[in-house]
Motif scaffolding. Structure first.
Motif, PDB file in Angstrom:
ATOM      1  N   ILE A  29      -8.668   5.074  -7.655  1.00 40.19           N
ATOM      2  CA  ILE A  29      -9.088   4.240  -6.520  1.00 40.19           C
ATOM      3  C   ILE A  29      -8.176   4.477  -5.318  1.00 40.19           C
ATOM      4  O   ILE A  29      -8.624   4.652  -4.203  1.00 40.19           O
ATOM      5  N   ASN A  30      -6.870   4.465  -5.529  1.00 40.16           N
ATOM      6  CA  ASN A  30      -5.800   4.616  -4.542  1.00 40.16           C
ATOM      7  C   ASN A  30      -6.116   3.908  -3.223  1.00 40.16           C
ATOM      8  O   ASN A  30      -6.395   2.719  -3.222  1.00 40.16           O
ATOM      9  N   VAL A  31      -6.126   4.617  -2.096  1.00 39.22           N
ATOM     10  CA  VAL A  31      -6.226   3.955  -0.796  1.00 39.22           C
ATOM     11  C   VAL A  31      -7.563   3.238  -0.602  1.00 39.22           C
ATOM     12  O   VAL A  31      -7.682   2.344   0.233  1.00 39.22           O
ATOM     13  N   ASN A  32      -8.572   3.581  -1.392  1.00 34.93           N
ATOM     14  CA  ASN A  32      -9.869   2.895  -1.289  1.00 34.93           C
ATOM     15  C   ASN A  32      -9.779   1.426  -1.669  1.00 34.93           C
ATOM     16  O   ASN A  32     -10.665   0.633  -1.325  1.00 34.93           O
ATOM     17  N   GLY A  33      -8.713   1.041  -2.380  1.00 36.90           N
ATOM     18  CA  GLY A  33      -8.554  -0.364  -2.735  1.00 36.90           C
ATOM     19  C   GLY A  33      -8.101  -1.232  -1.586  1.00 36.90           C
ATOM     20  O   GLY A  33      -8.334  -2.447  -1.588  1.00 36.90           O
TER      21      GLY A  33
ATOM     22  N   THR B  94      -3.495  -4.422  -7.417  1.00 44.47           N
ATOM     23  CA  THR B  94      -4.211  -3.988  -8.613  1.00 44.47           C
ATOM     24  C   THR B  94      -4.923  -2.648  -8.408  1.00 44.47           C
ATOM     25  O   THR B  94      -4.894  -1.778  -9.284  1.00 44.47           O
ATOM     26  N   LEU B  95      -5.543  -2.474  -7.247  1.00 43.51           N
ATOM     27  CA  LEU B  95      -6.414  -1.315  -7.043  1.00 43.51           C
ATOM     28  C   LEU B  95      -5.704  -0.088  -6.474  1.00 43.51           C
ATOM     29  O   LEU B  95      -5.992   1.037  -6.884  1.00 43.51           O
TER      30      LEU B  95
ATOM     31  N   VAL C 137       0.839  -1.205   0.000  1.00 42.43           N
ATOM     32  CA  VAL C 137       0.000   0.000   0.000  1.00 42.43           C
ATOM     33  C   VAL C 137       0.871   1.251   0.000  1.00 42.43           C
ATOM     34  O   VAL C 137       0.652   2.186  -0.785  1.00 42.43           O
ATOM     35  N   LEU C 138       1.891   1.285   0.875  1.00 37.33           N
ATOM     36  CA  LEU C 138       2.770   2.458   0.913  1.00 37.33           C
ATOM     37  C   LEU C 138       3.531   2.623  -0.403  1.00 37.33           C
ATOM     38  O   LEU C 138       3.665   3.743  -0.916  1.00 37.33           O
ATOM     39  N   ASP C 139       4.041   1.516  -0.947  1.00 34.07           N
ATOM     40  CA  ASP C 139       4.780   1.584  -2.217  1.00 34.07           C
ATOM     41  C   ASP C 139       3.899   2.071  -3.356  1.00 34.07           C
ATOM     42  O   ASP C 139       4.300   2.936  -4.150  1.00 34.07           O
TER      43      ASP C 139
END
Length: 552
Positions: free
Chosen positions: A442-446, A435-436, A264-266
Motif C-alpha cells: 500500500i505504502n504512500v497510497n495509505g 497502519t497502511l 508517513v516519512l518514517d
C-alpha cells in the motif's frame, strides 16, 4: 430590527463574502501558478523539504493566530452592532499587542530551533527552509489583527488586497529566486529556500499595506462616541476565552498534519530499510530517507491541487462568524439559521463539483500539469500520483464542509464541539496512516485514505451536532441532495468526454476539453435543478435581478 436593517446586514454578509471570493479565486490562480511550476522546478525530494518547512510554519502560526482573529472579528462585530465604538477601538489595541507578542515568539522559535523542528518532522534536510520562513510568522500575526478588525466591520477589501499582494510576491519573487539560485549553482536546497523567501517578503509587504489602509480608514471614522470601554485585561480575558477553544480546534488540524508528515516519512523510510536500502555512514548517505522523501514529494504535489477547493471556503468562513454572531447578539435566531443553511448550500454547490471533477480526471490532470510542459514528474510518477489525487479529491469535499460547519458551531456558541470532532478525526487519520503506509503493498497510497477517513468523520459529526443543537437548524436534504446529484452527472460527463477525446487527441486537449464539458453540464444543472433558493439569492448582492433571470 427593521426589515431594511436586516436586509442590509444580510447584504453586507454576502457582499463581503463575494469580495473575498473574488480575491480568493485570484489568489488561488496565482497560487497555482506558483505551486505547480515550483513542483516542476524542484525535485520531489526538495519539494518534500519545502512542504515540511511549511507544515512547521503552519502549526506555529495556527497556535498564534487561529483563534484570536476569529475572536477579534466576532467581538468587534458584536460591539459594532451595538454602537459601542470606543469598546471596539480598545479591543483592537489589545489585539494588536497580543498578536505582535505571539508572532515574535513564533518567529524566534522557528529561527532558533529550526534543526530540532526539522528532525522532529523526520526530515533534517528542511532546516534552511524553516529558518528562511521564520520572519513570516511575525508578519502574519500582525496582519491577522488588522484583518480581523476589518472583517469585524464586514470590510473584506483589506484582507483581499493583502492576500493578492502576498500571492504575487510568492509567484514572481519566489519562483524567480528559485530559478536564479539553481542557475547560480546553489542546488535544490537553495532553490527551495529561495521559493520560501518569496513567502516571507510577500507577508512583509502585505503587512505594510494593511497598516497604511488601517490608518487611512481610522481617519475617516466619525468621533463623538461616549460609551466607556472595558479595561484591557477584561478584553483580553474575553478574547482568550473565545480564542482558546478555536485555537485548540484549529491546532488539532495542524498538529495532525505535522504528525502525519513525520509518520508517513518514517513509515516509508522503514519500508525501504526493510527492503535493504541501508544508510552509508562513511559517505553520509541515507538512500531509504531519500526514497521516502521522493514518494512524499509526489504526494505533496497532489496536495497542491487537493487544497484548491477548500480555499474557496475562506470567504464563507470569514464572513459567517461575525454575521451569525451579530444575529445572535440581536436574538435573531431565524436570521442566524438562514445564514447557516445558505452557507452550507453554497459550500456544497462549490465543493462537490470541484471534488468529483478532480477525482474522475485525476491522472490526466497530473500528467497535464507535471509531465506535458516540463519534467516535474515522470509519466510513471504521474500515474502513481493520479490515484492519490482521486482519493484526496473526495476528501476535499468533506474538508470544505468541515471548515464551514466549524465556523457555524463557533459562531453559535458551541466552541468546543469542533475540537472534539477534530480530535476524533485526527486519531482516525493517524491510526489509518500508521497502519497502511508501512505496508509495502500500500505504502504512500495509505496517506490519502487516512485523510479521507479523517475529514469525512469530522464533517458528519459536525453536521449531526448542528442539526441537534441549533434553534433553527439547516435542512440538510435541501443543502446537499441537488449538488451531489448534479456533481455525479457532471463527473460522468467529464469522464466520458475525456475517454472520447483521448482517442484522437493528446492529454492537453483531452483534459481541458473534459473540464469544459463538465463545467457546462454543471452550470446547466445548477439552473435546471434550481439549486439556489430565493432565500439564498435575496441575501446576495443583486440577488433579486439574478432571481428574475433564473425565474425563481
Amino acid at each position: 430590527m427593521s426589515e431594511p436593517s436586516k436586509a442590509k446586514k444580510s447584504a453586507t454578509f454576502f457582499g463581503g463574502a463575494a469580495i473575498l471570493a473574488v480575491g480568493v479565486i485570484a489568489v488561488k490562480i496565482i497560487g497555482a501558478l506558483y505551486k505547480i511550476p515550483l513542483g516542476n522546478i524542484l525535485s520531489n525530494e526538495s519539494f518534500a523539504d519545502f512542504s515540511t518547512a511549511y507544515n512547521v510554519y503552519t502549526l506555529l502560526l495556527t497556535v498564534s493566530t487561529a483563534g484570536l482573529p476569529v475572536a477579534l472579528s466576532k467581538t468587534v462585530a458584536e460591539y459594532n452592532a451595538l454602537g459601542r465604538r470606543n469598546q471596539v477601538h480598545r479591543i483592537f489595541k489589545v489585539g494588536v499587542f497580543t498578536f505582535f507578542t505571539l508572532g515574535l515568539l513564533s518567529a524566534v522559535i522557528m529561527s532558533v530551533f529550526a534543526g530540532p523542528l526539522s528532525s522532529a518532522m523526520s526530515n533534517p534536510h528542511a532546516v534552511l527552509c524553516v529558518r528562511v520562513l521564520a520572519p513570516a510568522a511575525l508578519f502574519v500575526c500582525c496582519m491577522s489583527s488588522l484583518r480581523g478588525y476589518a472583517q469585524g466591520h464586514a470590510n473584506m477589501v483589506p484582507t483581499t488586497v493583502s492576500q493578492i499582494i502576498e500571492a504575487l510576491c510568492k509567484l514572481f519573487l519566489g519562483l524567480g529566486l528559485a530559478l536564479l539560485l539553481l542557475r547560480w549553482g546553489y542546488g535544490q536546497d537553495g532553490a527551495a529556500a529561495g521559493a520560501i523567501f518569496g513567502i516571507t517578503v510577500g507577508t512583509g509587504l502585505s503587512l505594510v499595506y494593511l497598516i497604511f489602509e488601517h490608518i487611512h480608514t481610522r481617519r475617516r471614522e466619525p468621533g463623538g462616541y461616549t460609551d466607556t470601554p472595558q479595561r484591557g485585561k477584561e478584553i483580553l480575558k474575553t478574547l482568550v476565552k473565545i480564542a482558546i477553544p478555536i485555537t485548540i480546534g484549529s491546532s488539532v488540524v495542524s498538529l495532525v498534519t505535522v504528525i502525519d508528515n513525520a509518520i508517513v516519512l518514517d513509515e516509508l523510510r522503514d519500508m525501504f530499510l526493510i527492503q535493504g536500502y541501508l544508510p552509508d555512514l562513511k559517505l553520509n548517505l541515507d538512500p531509504a530517507l531519500d526514497m521516502a522523501r521522493n514518494l512524499y514529494g509526489i504526494y505533496q504535489k497532489t496536495m497542491s491541487l487537493y487544497n484548491l477547493p477548500s480555499s474557496l471556503m475562506v470567504p464563507i468562513t470569514a464572513s459567517v462568524i461575525p454575521a451569525i454572531s451579530a444575529c445572535r447578539a440581536q436574538r435573531n435566531e431565524r436570521g442566524a439559521g438562514k445564514i447557516a443553511e445558505s452557507s452550507l448550500r453554497i459550500t456544497a454547490i462549490l465543493a462537490c463539483p470541484a471534488g468529483v471533477g478532480m477525482c474522475v480526471l485525476a491522472t490526466p490532470i497530473m500528467k497535464l500539469l507535471y509531465c506535458t510542459f516540463s519534467e516535474g514528474l515522470t509519466v510513471a510518477e504521474a500515474e502513481l500520483a493520479g490515484p492519490l489525487l482521486s482519493i484526496l479529491a473526495i476528501a476535499s469535499i468533506f474538508v470544505c464542509i468541515m471548515l464551514v460547519s466549524n465556523s457555524i458551531l463557533q459562531a453559535s456558541g458551541r466552541l468546543y464541539a469542533p475540537i472534539i470532532t477534530m480530535i476524533v478525526g485526527g486519531v482516525a487519520k493517524v491510526t489509518v496512516n500508521y497502519t497502511l503506509v508501512g505496508n509495502p503493498n500500500i505504502n504512500v497510497n495509505g496517506a490519502p485514505v487516512g485523510t479521507l477517513v479523517c475529514f469525512a468523520l469530522v464533517a458528519v459529526l459536525n453536521l449531526i451536532i448542528i442539526g441537534r443543537t441549533l434553534p433553527e437548524p439547516p435542512r440538510f436534504s435541501r443543502v446537499f441532495a441537488k449538488p451531489v446529484l448534479a456533481s455525479v452527472i457532471m463527473g460522468a460527463g467529464a469522464w466520458a468526454a475525456y475517454g472520447f477525446l483521448s482517442r484522437s487527441f493528446g492529454v492537453t486537449i483531452s483534459t481541458i476539453g473534459a473540464v469544459c464539458v463538465g463545467g457546462v453540464i454543471y452550470l446547466i444543472l445548477v439552473v435546471a435543478l434550481r439549486m439556489l433558493s430565493k432565500d439564498d439569492l435575496s441575501l446576495m448582492p443583486k440577488g433579486e435581478k439574478i432571481g428574475k433571470i433564473l425565474r425563481l
